[in-house]
Enzyme design. Sequence first.
Site, PDB file in Angstrom:
ATOM      1  N   HIS A  73       0.797  -1.230   0.000  1.00 41.23           N
ATOM      2  CA  HIS A  73       0.000   0.000   0.000  1.00 41.23           C
ATOM      3  C   HIS A  73       0.833   1.285   0.000  1.00 41.23           C
ATOM      4  O   HIS A  73       0.353   2.336  -0.412  1.00 41.23           O
ATOM      5  CB  HIS A  73      -0.992   0.006   1.174  1.00 41.23           C
ATOM      6  CG  HIS A  73      -0.385   0.300   2.503  1.00 41.23           C
ATOM      7  ND1 HIS A  73       0.184  -0.674   3.293  1.00 41.23           N
ATOM      8  CD2 HIS A  73      -0.251   1.462   3.201  1.00 41.23           C
ATOM      9  CE1 HIS A  73       0.625  -0.131   4.417  1.00 41.23           C
ATOM     10  NE2 HIS A  73       0.377   1.167   4.389  1.00 41.23           N
ATOM     11  N   GLU A  77       3.448   5.463  -3.220  1.00 38.52           N
ATOM     12  CA  GLU A  77       3.565   6.762  -2.552  1.00 38.52           C
ATOM     13  C   GLU A  77       4.993   7.041  -2.087  1.00 38.52           C
ATOM     14  O   GLU A  77       5.483   8.163  -2.201  1.00 38.52           O
ATOM     15  CB  GLU A  77       2.620   6.806  -1.342  1.00 38.52           C
ATOM     16  CG  GLU A  77       2.594   8.149  -0.642  1.00 38.52           C
ATOM     17  CD  GLU A  77       1.693   8.132   0.581  1.00 38.52           C
ATOM     18  OE1 GLU A  77       1.678   9.146   1.288  1.00 38.52           O
ATOM     19  OE2 GLU A  77       1.017   7.113   0.834  1.00 38.52           O
ATOM     20  N   ASP A  78       5.686   6.013  -1.579  1.00 34.82           N
ATOM     21  CA  ASP A  78       6.976   6.229  -0.916  1.00 34.82           C
ATOM     22  C   ASP A  78       8.194   5.698  -1.681  1.00 34.82           C
ATOM     23  O   ASP A  78       9.322   5.804  -1.193  1.00 34.82           O
ATOM     24  CB  ASP A  78       6.961   5.589   0.480  1.00 34.82           C
ATOM     25  CG  ASP A  78       5.981   6.286   1.413  1.00 34.82           C
ATOM     26  OD1 ASP A  78       5.705   7.476   1.190  1.00 34.82           O
ATOM     27  OD2 ASP A  78       5.484   5.641   2.348  1.00 34.82           O
TER      28      ASP A  78
END
Length: 707
Positions: A73, A77-78
Amino acid sequence: MIIEKFNELDKLVPYLNKKEKDLIYEALQFSNKAHENQLRKSGEPFILHPIEVSKILISIKLDADSIVAGLLHDTVEDTKLTFSDIKKKFGNQISELVEGLTKISTYSLKANKQKSGENYRKLLLAATSDLRVILIKLADRLHNMRTINYIQDDNKKINIALETLEVYSPLAQRLGMKEWQDELDDLAFKIINPDARNSIIERLDYLNTKEENIIDEIRYELKKIFLEEDINCKIIGRIKSTYSIWNKIKNKNISLEQLSDIMAFRIITNSTRECYKCLGAIHRKYPYINQRFKDFISAPKSNGYRALHTSVMGPKNKKIEIQFRSNVMEQIADFGVAAHWKYKDPKKIKEKDTKEYKWMHDLLDLMNNSVSQDELLENSKIKVFQDNIYVFTPKGEVVELPKNGTPIDFAYNIHSEVGDKCVACKINEKMQPLKTILKNGDQVEIITSDQSQPSPLWERFVVTSKVKTQLRRFFRSKKRDEYILFGKEIISKLFLKENIDFNETTKNKIINVYNLKNIDDIYELIGSGSVTGISIIKKIYPELNIKVSKKFNYEEESSIKLKGLTAGMTYHLAGCCSPIIGDNIVGIVTAGIGVAVHTVDCETLSSYADSPERWLNISWESSNSKTPSFNSRINVVLKNQPGSLGKITTIIAKNNGNISNINFSNRKIDFYEIIIDIEVRDANHLNNIIAALRLVTEVSSLERIKG
């Protein structure tokens, strides 16, 4: 380490097959490589967070795709990975889950109202396409709250905790995830108000030392009662959570010492029948506390929760709360939607009539129709956090409404056409006003008419966000249509009066000069009072040197009819003179307000004497068309003797007048003066009532009040 962590997960997923376990192992390696060299605030390897999120998902036996999405997840994003990378490696289903999670995370819910509304919408958009996105996000938030103390910035911690209480905990509650909700509440409470939480814990510890083993003793007493009834059940006793106790102290405005029902017991049975049997045994044995019984088995909550709740003065003379659930109900109470998840299905919510999730579809619909960010935020918060009531249709079907819901909310819940055509209602077989607040258990019947349409007054008392949005949309559209109709007649009459052709050339000239899209736009501006017809003529034909008469002349022949227009929407009846059909009237145009209708002899008109361009020749629609009722006021001086008031009210009723209010303005020994508000059709109707009243010998004097 990665093998060890997989073995850890492997022990927890006996319900998955080998292919699914292999997929999890592959995702674990993939995520570990993506987050390589990244550390959490705690200093631990970043991969430990997605692993813990997956463990939480496994605890509710979620499917393999969800567990994989939990491991992945944070990758987009990271890290440098993209959704295409996820899709290529793990397919559409998992890629869509990760994308939904990334969207929510990208737009963190801030205190700023606009951002909060917009991002909350994104969160719920994700939820409606696939509920697993919300479940994974809740698991992510749960682990982040468990490790929140590693964040050094106190303001950031408090913001995260507030967001948890305002958004994520209520979402967990709405989905029926009671265990997650309780833990999120407590972890957030620990950050936001640690002193209050510690005080409650200390006080509970003190009470425990005073009454050691009190819960075990009460459990033992309850067990004896059920054994006598030959009922085999499980009894769970606990002290309520610190956050729950804190809310009770705040809401009831009492001290902890005054709070008596801090103990809660759950009776877990094998069947629904045994739930009711246990309830009967408890109520026979202990005094029942009034208004504390709720039956969520016959009327389940919207999130699927079912149970019986009661409070009694129980063993040891202690006030206790008891919940009765079957084993199936217990699973749903703790894990909500996850308790009856269908692993073989595609996991998508496709049917809008799926009761457990209908609230999500309703919420999505009303948010898509929200005009402003403020309205969007208001709508979303109301629907998610509001308590509900349950009322019945004439056929006995249960309808769920927000607290303080009215028959109008009920009508639109049945169908939008029923709402639009609603004219009256029966509540428990009695005629009641449409603004009546409904109560649990009311039976509601809606009376409709094909000639009816929504009233502008409804917006004042409806509470369902979807209905408010629908009414606003209807009135915006209708108001524009009526302004156009009104404005067109105003300018047409004015051009005719000035002997100027109002042809297509003139219309095009107006459109160009005012930079509008079409002629309807100028009609709307005129009808709403934003511009006057005379100012348009002056601007379009400055060479004509049009002069406005310094004195207004009322002309019935050239007046503009109010036919087809709605009072309170397109025009307003002035409160100073309360005009009714049959009165000679004049309109005063006010920018931003529209046209106010006055009687021609109204005293306040003198204040507009210096602005003749704002005056309009208007008249009522023809008397043979359907008209609404008007409020009119009369002042009656009446002899103070038995039966005199009864005589005049009877006369008004016989003449089809409806008294809406009576006020005694002056009382003396021989006479009293009263002001009566009467609903009438028109001026002729009022004059008939006044004439009839003047024939009553007890009436000393009578006059109509115009101000």
